[in-house]
Motif scaffolding. Structure first.
Motif, short mmCIF file in Angstrom:
data_model
loop_
_atom_site.label_atom_id
_atom_site.label_comp_id
_atom_site.label_asym_id
_atom_site.label_seq_id
_atom_site.Cartn_x
_atom_site.Cartn_y
_atom_site.Cartn_z
N THR A 1 0.85 -1.19 0.00
CA THR A 1 0.00 0.00 0.00
C THR A 1 0.89 1.24 0.00
OG1 THR A 1 -0.13 0.04 2.41
CG2 THR A 1 -1.87 -1.15 1.26
N PRO B 1 -9.99 -4.29 -4.65
CA PRO B 1 -9.39 -3.75 -3.44
C PRO B 1 -10.16 -4.26 -2.22
CG PRO B 1 -10.33 -2.01 -4.83
CD PRO B 1 -10.71 -3.31 -5.42
N ALA C 1 -10.96 0.98 -0.34
CA ALA C 1 -9.66 1.39 -0.89
C ALA C 1 -9.85 2.32 -2.07
CB ALA C 1 -8.88 0.16 -1.33
N CYS D 1 -7.74 3.20 -5.47
CA CYS D 1 -6.64 2.68 -6.28
C CYS D 1 -6.41 3.56 -7.49
CB CYS D 1 -6.94 1.26 -6.75
SG CYS D 1 -7.06 0.06 -5.43
N CYS E 1 -2.54 1.57 -4.16
CA CYS E 1 -3.79 1.43 -3.41
C CYS E 1 -3.59 1.83 -1.96
CB CYS E 1 -4.29 -0.01 -3.47
SG CYS E 1 -4.77 -0.53 -5.11
N THR E 2 -4.68 2.23 -1.34
CA THR E 2 -4.63 2.58 0.08
C THR E 2 -4.86 1.37 0.98
OG1 THR E 2 -6.98 3.16 0.05
CG2 THR E 2 -5.40 4.95 -0.33
N GLN E 3 -5.29 0.25 0.39
CA GLN E 3 -5.51 -1.00 1.13
C GLN E 3 -4.95 -2.16 0.29
OE1 GLN E 3 -7.12 -1.17 4.15
NE2 GLN E 3 -7.49 1.02 4.17
N SER E 4 -4.77 -3.33 0.92
CA SER E 4 -4.34 -4.50 0.15
C SER E 4 -5.38 -4.79 -0.94
CB SER E 4 -4.16 -5.70 1.06
OG SER E 4 -5.37 -6.02 1.69
N SER E 5 -4.95 -5.41 -2.03
CA SER E 5 -5.82 -5.56 -3.19
C SER E 5 -5.51 -6.85 -3.93
CB SER E 5 -5.61 -4.38 -4.14
OG SER E 5 -5.82 -3.16 -3.47
#
Length: 162
Positions: free
Chosen positions: A39, A70, A74, A76, A136-140
């Motif tokens: 991230t 995401p 999130a 992306c 991305c701001t979160q895992s994806s």
């Protein structure tokens, strides 16, 4: 799977008086289900395709259709890279990353961002690889799958005469 085509100008060639046309088409269909925990920085999605232009004066039209999943809420973004850390410019001013943002997704089935970019600065007749990267701001996941859902992403490159 990679699809190759060359010399396509439509069923009857170019319309009378028209210049240019599609010289060749390269396409990669990417079905691999991959998870990313990265991230905050760009990472390779695995979606890539190469083309060898017939003229350094021509252009390459890049068309990308992604299946991206995401997790959580999130945001992306995506960019297309070329060799030597070059990225296709999407016309964003004011600094920052040159990318296309997919928006917010809750992680249920995925987001389906699509975009097209015209590379007018190929300046080579050597094989050139185009690689889709994400931030991305979160895992994806790309091409996220479960028991009843199958996904793929597609990267198409078209050499267009100048």
């Amino acid at each position: 799977m990679t699809v190759f085509s060359s010399g396509y100008h439509g069923p009857a060639g170019n319309p009378s008086g028209a210049q240019g046309g599609i010289i060749q088409i390269r396409q990669t269909i990417y079905k691999t289900d991959q998870s990313f925990s990265t991230t905050g920085s760009f990472f390779a999605t695995g979606l890539a395709c190469a083309i060898t232009p017939t003229s350094a004066d021509n252009h390459v039209l890049v068309i990308c259709q992604l299946t991206f999943q995401p997790s959580s809420d999130a945001v992306c973004g995506f960019r297309v890279s070329k060799p030597n850390s070059n990225y296709l410019d999407v016309g964003v001013s004011g600094g920052g990353y040159q990318c296309i943002v997919a928006g917010t997704q809750n992680g249920s089935r995925g987001a389906f961002p699509s975009f097209s970019l015209l590379d007018t600065n190929i300046a080579t007749t050597s094989s050139t690889n185009y690689d889709v990267q994400a931030i991305c701001t979160q895992s994806s996941r790309i091409n996220g799958r479960d028991n009843d859902y199958r996904a793929m992403s597609v990267l198409t490159l078209m050499e267009v005469s100048a």
